[in-house]
Enzyme design. Structure first.
Site, PDB file in Angstrom:
ATOM      1  CG  HIS A 385     -33.582  29.368   0.041  1.00  0.00           C
ATOM      2  ND1 HIS A 385     -34.477  29.918  -0.577  1.00  0.00           N
ATOM      3  CD2 HIS A 385     -33.186  30.355   0.422  1.00  0.00           C
ATOM      4  CE1 HIS A 385     -33.775  31.103  -1.078  1.00  0.00           C
ATOM      5  NE2 HIS A 385     -33.818  31.539   0.411  1.00  0.00           N
ATOM      6  CE  LYS A 575     -36.934  20.987 -12.356  1.00  0.00           C
ATOM      7  NZ  LYS A 575     -37.734  21.852 -11.336  1.00  0.00           N
ATOM      8  NE  ARG A 576     -26.910  23.313 -10.418  1.00  0.00           N
ATOM      9  CZ  ARG A 576     -25.642  23.634 -10.177  1.00  0.00           C
ATOM     10  NH1 ARG A 576     -25.365  25.424  -9.521  1.00  0.00           N
ATOM     11  NH2 ARG A 576     -24.719  22.939  -9.623  1.00  0.00           N
ATOM     12  CE  LYS A 581     -33.287  21.179  -8.316  1.00  0.00           C
ATOM     13  NZ  LYS A 581     -34.515  22.459  -7.839  1.00  0.00           N
ATOM     14  CB  THR A 683     -38.355  30.451  -9.282  1.00  0.00           C
ATOM     15  OG1 THR A 683     -36.952  30.354  -9.358  1.00  0.00           O
ATOM     16  CG2 THR A 683     -38.272  30.733  -7.658  1.00  0.00           C
ATOM     17  CE  LYS A 687     -37.210  31.795 -13.132  1.00  0.00           C
ATOM     18  NZ  LYS A 687     -35.660  31.230 -13.306  1.00  0.00           N
TER      19      LYS A 687
HETATM   20  C1  LIG Z   1     -35.793  29.877 -12.244  1.00  0.00           C
HETATM   21  C2  LIG Z   1     -34.207  29.281 -12.526  1.00  0.00           C
HETATM   22  C3  LIG Z   1     -34.163  28.757 -11.519  1.00  0.00           C
HETATM   23  C4  LIG Z   1     -34.498  27.686 -10.225  1.00  0.00           C
HETATM   24  O1  LIG Z   1     -35.432  26.860 -11.275  1.00  0.00           O
HETATM   25  P1  LIG Z   1     -36.088  25.538 -10.327  1.00  0.00           P
HETATM   26  O2  LIG Z   1     -36.448  24.637 -11.287  1.00  0.00           O
HETATM   27  O3  LIG Z   1     -36.880  26.285  -9.753  1.00  0.00           O
HETATM   28  O4  LIG Z   1     -35.362  25.025 -10.183  1.00  0.00           O
HETATM   29  C5  LIG Z   1     -32.524  27.720 -11.792  1.00  0.00           C
HETATM   30  N1  LIG Z   1     -31.729  28.527 -12.954  1.00  0.00           N
HETATM   31  C6  LIG Z   1     -31.822  29.573 -14.079  1.00  0.00           C
HETATM   32  C7  LIG Z   1     -31.123  29.770 -14.632  1.00  0.00           C
HETATM   33  C8  LIG Z   1     -33.532  30.144 -13.828  1.00  0.00           C
HETATM   34  O5  LIG Z   1     -33.885  31.167 -14.010  1.00  0.00           O
END
Ligand SMILES: *Cc1c(COP(=O)(O)O)cnc(C)c1O
Length: 841
Positions: A385, A575-576, A581, A683, A687
């Protein structure tokens, strides 16, 4: 000993996810799904399971009664699924993951079982709204971010595509912390998700296993038998299974998420208690239970604590013992284990499983090394990952040896065998050092990535770019030694949760426009493409978007007392919080925009709301500073009347799955701006785009494949490529000359340093900014100008409503490939050889 808070209700003992007890069993009448039956059952649960009448029931009681009524339906499907798998002898997938970020389950279950209307009508009888009580369900936050959410999407997709599977993980008492923002800073509070009990889980005391730690290894030399090693652990704890059913689309298949809870074998030392040592009497129990007490909150960073290694071994060993017990019960032998079970290691956290399965096969079940090794490799596969060096797991040998002495011996033996093979193939010393399971340079450490790699028949990256970089970097030499093992499996997200449940407005519109076939086959979304140039459809599409933005605006108003205009562009990065990032790049752009709007009010600025959300690891100082800066900037910008309607900055606290479900459908612009080469897949990017947001992003992770599927006119790519980033890092790039030559960037940074946003703390951001001058490791200065220019192009596009709408529709139409159903079908076919269409074994 369990505390009163996390003891499940005794009513939780009415079904069994295990395949062995369900055969030929008589089953009660299947439950009916009409609303009248539901209404009477909800009343019955309220009365007899909860002990209340409707007049006395609180909303929580209605939630629980509804959950229990829905759960009964799941159980029917669950038992049936298990019986079917057992009878057919199909291969099962065991997905081992330290994290499952599943979020709420009620809506998932109701929607996948097609019960939305019945349940809504049934509750209306009691004047209760489903939408209201759903919100009371706590988020099961048993994960940090993308890795844990992937595991949750995969569980749902395995159930929906009919792949028989067990998810194996840890039942953390405290999942991911709750984030509050106080005076602009992140504050971490414990999350107590089990406070009201958990009606979804079934405790399976009968499925408990002893897990050892420490102690010694003894050599046993019996006459007439080959000498063998036996591990005598110094400590033992009990792993107790808790099962949660995971329902697939239309209830066709239900899989099991089995989470382990640690308990003491001796809950209380009675001798100690009776002699007056009350605390000492409970010490052992506390120590045992500590193993599954908390989720480590660091994402993309190795935790390095002894307790973490205990967690990893604890759930790996429990899962393997469970798999072996069930297999022996069904087949009486372990020789055919890999024909019936595929074990996927989600990252290296369960990598110790490779050594543990070898131990169980050899020491406990009497296998010879070579056959044990063949079975092990054929059974395991491993998903990598991350390539971030700070995230690659290694453990000091002395710690490993003290905690897991027998597994350490086995790792040495695997290492010797691997190095022998590499030497025979003529690999040189440097390559052998890279392959070794032992890192000799940093005080001798066990490398979990190398262990997972050599113990698996397939190793996958999670996007095309990431997989190629894996071959060139971390696993370069291992790839040379085993060139056919690495393959790509690009991540995906489940369209049930991330489109149908999160965005009912868009789902209804799409159903109206192209028919309901996409609900069962998401690829049908492509039919929307033809409607992208249909003005009437576009307007309806953007009207749904506006409603979703109004819903988010309401959340922002309620939680933060900031009013935002739903007509403005919602530009969102959730995101985190992590340096790679680059939330920092985004907020610097906001500052530059703020400066420009004030100095050139006459220009044609487009109204924007910049929305941020995400948690920083509690020990990650820079990430916390970035959160502080975003909140400082928000306070100043939002209070400045000279920009009022053109720019707002919002940090929404406590980003989690439930918030994501509100945020994704409400985005116009999705920020996917990681330093190229560092985001394995992402991911969140998927979304957003599935819900019709345009993406501004770098050529990183799955963005690269999104570009291919969406077409370059429908995604806004900027910045350095992965190769260019690597080259600059080799050349010791710094940001100084770039900053000196960019007035916009320089002025934005100057205003940060001068304390424009932190009048009470002038020095607050000095080091954050000086890092850009001296080093710019994350290429923020290097990418700023391209980012700024691309944002201005998006401003222009925003004014051209038809063009924006067309691109938004095309994003939804063209994202179907990023369904986790597609990912799962690829894993099933290429790695597991399981699921529908798999060759009979
Ligand atoms: C999808 C998701 C992530 C991953 O987000 P990235 O932008 O791919 O880092 C992290 N936290 C939550 C709650 C999510 O639904």
């Amino acid at each position: 000993m369990t505390s009163a808070l996390d003891t499940p209700r005794p009513s939780s003992h009415s079904a069994d996810a295990d395949d062995d007890t369900t055969l030929m069993a008589p089953t009660p009448q299947r439950r009916q799904n009409d609303s009248a039956t539901f209404a009477s059952e909800i009343l019955e649960k309220l009365t007899y399971a909860i002990g209340k009448n409707p007049a006395a029931a609180r909303r929580h009681d209605w939630l629980e009664a509804t959950t229990l009524a829905v759960r009964d339906r799941i159980i029917d499907h669950w038992l049936e699924s298990n019986q079917k798998t057992t009878e057919s002898g199909e291969k099962r997938v065991c997905y081992l993951s330290m994290e499952f970020l599943i979020g709420r389950l009620l809506r998932d279950a109701i929607s996948n079982l097609g019960l939305t209307q019945s349940v809504t009508e049934a509750l209306a009888v009691y004047d209760v709204e489903l939408d209201m009580i759903e919100l009371l369900e706590p988020d099961a936050a048993l994960g940090n971010g993308g890795l844990g959410r992937l595991a949750a999407c995969f569980m749902e997709s395995m159930a929906s595509t009919g792949v028989p599977a067990f998810g194996y993980g840890i039942r953390y008492v405290h999942g991911f912390f709750r984030q509050e923002v106080v005076d602009g800073e992140q504050v971490e509070l414990p999350e107590n998700w089990l406070m009201h009990g958990n009606p979804w889980e079934f405790e399976r005391r009968e499925n408990s296993y002893e897990i050892g730690f420490g102690g010694k290894v003894a050599a046993i030399d019996e006459p007439g038998k080959p000498p063998r090693q036996i591990w005598r652990p110094g400590e033992r704890v009990l792993a107790v299974a808790y099962d949660t059913p995971i329902v697939g689309w239309r209830g066709n298949h239900v899989n099991t998420l089995r989470l382990w809870s640690a308990q003491s074998l001796d809950p209380i030392l009675l001798d100690a208690f009776n002699s007056g040592d009350h605390i000492g009497a409970l010490r052992e129990a506390n120590k045992a239970e500590a193993i599954t007490r908390v989720l480590y909150p660091a994402d993309s960073h190795q935790a390095g604590q002894e307790l973490r290694l205990r967690q990893e071994y604890f759930f790996s060993s429990a899962s393997l013992q469970d798999i072996i017990r069930r297999h022996l019960k069904a087949y009486g032998t372990l020789h055919n284990l890999s024909d019936k079970v595929a074990i996927q290691l989600n990252d290296t956290h369960p990598a110790v499983s490779v050594a543990e399965l070898m131990r169980l096969l050899i020491d406990v079940h009497g296998f010879a090394w070579d056959e044990a090794w063949t079975i092990t490799q054929a059974t395991f596969s491993y998903t990598n990952h991350t390539l971030l060096p700070e995230a690659l797991e290694t453990w000091p040998i002395h710690l490993f040896e003290r905690l897991l002495p027998r597994q350490m011996q086995i790792i040495y033996a695997i290492n010797a065998q691997t190095i022998r093979e590499a030497t025979q193939k003529g690999l040189d010393g440097g390559k052998i050092t890279a392959i070794s399971l032992i890192d000799e340079n940093n005080g001798r450490r066990v490398r979990m990535g190398q262990l997972a790699f050599v113990g698996s028949h397939a190793i996958n990256g999670v996007s095309a770019l990431h997989t190629e970089l894996m071959k060139e970097t971390v696993f370069h030499s291992l790839h040379e030694l085993y060139p056919s093992r690495i393959q790509n499996k690009t991540n995906g997200v489940t369209p049930r949760r991330w489109l149908m449940q999160a965005n009912p407005g868009l789902t209804a519109l799409v159903t109206d426009a192209i028919g309901p076939a996409f609900l069962d086959n998401v690829e049908k979304l492509a039919d929307l493409d033809a409607l992208a140039t249909d003005a009437a459809f576009r307007e309806k599409f953007m009207a749904v978007k506006l409603e979703n933005k109004q819903r988010l605006a309401k959340v922002i108003e309620e939680r933060l007392a900031i009013s935002v205009d739903p007509g403005a562009m919602f530009d969102i990065q959730v995101k985190r919080i992590h340096e790679y990032k680059r939330q920092f790049l985004n907020i610097i752009e906001a500052i530059a925009l703020y400066d420009q709007i004030r100095s050139h009010p006459e220009r044609n600025w487009q109204p924007r709301v910049k929305i941020f959300g995400g948690k920083a690891a509690p020990s990650y100082a820079q990430a916390k500073e970035i959160i502080h800066l975003i909140n400082d900037v928000a306070r100043v910008v939002n209070a400045d009347p000279s920009v009022q309607n053109l720019l707002k900055v919002v940090f929404i606290p406590n980003y989690n799955v439930s918030l994501a479900e509100i945020i994704m459908p409400a985005a116009d612009l999705s920020e996917q701006i990681s330093t190229a080469g560092l985001e394995a897949s992402g991911t969140g990017n998927m979304k957003f785009a599935l819900n019709g947001a345009l993406t501004i992003g770098t050529l990183d992770g799955a963005n690269v494949e999104m570009l291919e599927h969406l077409g370059e006119e429908n995604i806004y790519i900027f910045g350095l490529t992965a190769a260019e980033v690597a080259a600059r890092r080799r050349e010791a790039h710094s940001g100084r000359s770039i900053i000196e030559n960019s007035r916009l960037l320089r002025e934005a940074l100057d205003s940060i340093v001068k304390g424009v946003f932190s009048p009470d703390g002038q020095e607050r951001y000095a080091s954050l900014v000086s890092n850009l001058y001296n080093n710019d490791w994350w290429m923020i200065a290097a990418d700023f100008e391209a980012y700024w220019q691309t944002q201005r192009k998006l401003d222009d596009l925003w004014q051209d409503t038809p063009s924006w709408g067309e691109k938004a529709v095309r994003n939804t139409a063209r994202m179907s490939w990023f369904s986790s159903d597609r990912s799962i079908r690829e894993y099933a076919k290429d790695i597991w050889r399981a699921g529908p269409g798999a060759p009979a074994s």
